[in-house]
Design an enzyme around this catalytic site. Structure first.
Site, PDB file in Angstrom:
ATOM      1  N   HIS A   5       0.789  -1.241   0.000  1.00  0.00           N
ATOM      2  CA  HIS A   5       0.000   0.000   0.000  1.00  0.00           C
ATOM      3  C   HIS A   5       0.826   1.299   0.000  1.00  0.00           C
ATOM      4  O   HIS A   5       0.743   2.106  -0.902  1.00  0.00           O
ATOM      5  CB  HIS A   5      -0.889   0.042   1.252  1.00  0.00           C
ATOM      6  CG  HIS A   5      -1.717  -1.178   1.476  1.00  0.00           C
ATOM      7  ND1 HIS A   5      -2.883  -1.460   0.771  1.00  0.00           N
ATOM      8  CD2 HIS A   5      -1.565  -2.201   2.353  1.00  0.00           C
ATOM      9  CE1 HIS A   5      -3.408  -2.589   1.214  1.00  0.00           C
ATOM     10  NE2 HIS A   5      -2.637  -3.072   2.164  1.00  0.00           N
TER      11      HIS A   5
HETATM   12  O1  RIB Z   1      -4.975   0.017   4.958  1.00  0.00           O
HETATM   13  C1  RIB Z   1      -3.593  -0.063   4.713  1.00  0.00           C
HETATM   14  C2  RIB Z   1      -2.851   0.950   5.522  1.00  0.00           C
HETATM   15  O2  RIB Z   1      -3.014   0.668   6.911  1.00  0.00           O
HETATM   16  C3  RIB Z   1      -1.335   0.903   5.287  1.00  0.00           C
HETATM   17  O3  RIB Z   1      -0.792   2.179   5.482  1.00  0.00           O
HETATM   18  C4  RIB Z   1      -0.855  -0.033   6.350  1.00  0.00           C
HETATM   19  O4  RIB Z   1       0.513   0.200   6.708  1.00  0.00           O
HETATM   20  C5  RIB Z   1      -1.756   0.338   7.478  1.00  0.00           C
HETATM   21  O5  RIB Z   1      -1.210   1.496   8.107  1.00  0.00           O
END
Ligand code: RIB
Ligand code: CA
Length: 342
Positions: free
Chosen positions: A270
């Site tokens: 992500h």
């Molecule tokens: O939903 C994904 C996000 O939430 C990413 O930033 C992961 O590291 C968590 O923080």
């Protein structure tokens, strides 16, 4: 070409680690500060993880400042319990037991960075400033505008906006990992970062600062596989070995905890998407200017991001919502960046 000045606000977290490696190794960004926030785990753990990552890849010159344990209004432990409650029924008994020990998102393990053993003697320490004060100092002292890249809950950024409105013109853009407009992971329109601190998220979306939103719509499309792990390990340096081990762990965690997503042999990374979009905007192949808002209450959609596709709300768009990126070039960027670290 001059490097782009950035602040990275993160909650390491395996994908935050990838974001930090990409940002530092790309050679395109001038990381003025790394600030930490609670999210994937407690503020102590996310801060310790950030210090370990930066020291291990040779980024000792990058200052780190520590944020708050709790969101602006809510309690971290309550929010995590609520968010995970909707996933508990999908967990095995073993996962349930493991989750009891975790103070954050299950896919990052008890420490928030399970899967790699950092050397115990890290000399890197946090700066004496709080995250929000560090952000304000960087903006105040910078001659150029600074891009803020939040990859965790928006607590620090929301407080910066509320406490220092006079500094908003110094922000070039907020390139955030967060939110979702159509991709459903566990609950409709719910993404972890925006759901942990909805009040802070609202302050960000209403700030008027240019926003590029890298939410689940793109981060569950731009996936890495075992070939990337092999390429990372083949680098033979600190960063490559650390990334390979941690991406291996992250993939296994996703394959077991997100069974219904059929993420077999692939996983999202992500946070690195939000950094990649700053390094090379041409990587974004599909995006749309939309009005995005967030629910800050209610029974079913508290913390959900609401994207006004049709303009029915009649409000002006406030964010560029990203839907796809060039996956191959993105993954190549990750490996090249890791290769330029220690
Ligand atoms: O939903 C994904 C996000 O939430 C990413 O930033 C992961 O590291 C968590 O923080
Ligand atoms: Ca994160």
């Amino acid at each position: 070409m001059a490097k782009i000045p950035v602040i990275i606000d993160c909650d390491p977290g395996h994908d935050d680690m990838m974001a930090l490696v990409l940002a530092y190794g790309s050679g395109k960004l001038d990381i003025r500060a790394v600030t930490t926030v609670a999210g994937n785990n407690t503020i102590e753990n996310t801060t310790r993880n950030a210090l370990n990552i930066l020291h291990y890849i040779g980024a000792d010159e990058v200052p780190v400042a520590m944020g708050y344990q709790d969101p602006i209004v809510r309690k971290h432990k309550d929010v995590i319990a609520r968010l995970l409650a909707s996933r508990r029924q999908q967990m095995s008994e073993e996962e349930e037991r493991q989750q009891e020990k975790i103070q954050g998102a299950g896919v990052h393990g008890v420490s928030g960075m399970d899967g790699f053993a950092f050397p115990p003697d890290n000399p890197k320490r946090v700066e004496p400033l709080h995250s929000v004060e560090m952000m304000a100092k960087v903006l105040r002292e910078s001659e150029e505008k600074v891009t803020i890249i939040p990859t965790g809950p928006l607590t620090n950024v929301g407080l910066l906006i509320r406490l220092y409105p006079e500094l908003l013109p110094k922000i070039e853009r907020i390139s955030m990992m967060g939110g979702t407009s159509e991709f459903v992971l566990s609950r409709p329109y719910m993404e972890f970062n925006t759901a942990v601190d909805p009040e802070a998220t609202k302050l960000v979306f209403e700030s008027g600062v240019p926003i590029t939103m890298f939410g689940y719509d793109v981060t569950y499309r731009v996936l890495y596989g075992r070939d990337t792990i092999v390429q990372m390990r083949a680098l033979g340096n600190h960063a490559g070995t650390m990334v390979a081990d941690l991406l291996e762990y992250f993939m296994e965690a996703h394959n077991s905890m997100a069974k219904r997503l059929q993420l077999d042999g692939v996983a999202p990374v992500h946070d690195a998407c939000a950094v990649a979009g700053v390094i090379d905007p041409s990587l974004v192949t599909k995006s749309k200017r939309l009005r995005v808002d967030v629910e800050t209450g209610g029974t079913y959609f508290d913390g959900a991001t609401v994207c006004d596709y049709t303009g029915a709300l009649g409000w002006p768009p406030n964010a560029e919502v990203v839907y796809n990126m060039d996956n191959e070039r993105f993954l190549r960027l990750l490996v090249e960046a890791a290769g330029r670290c220690l």
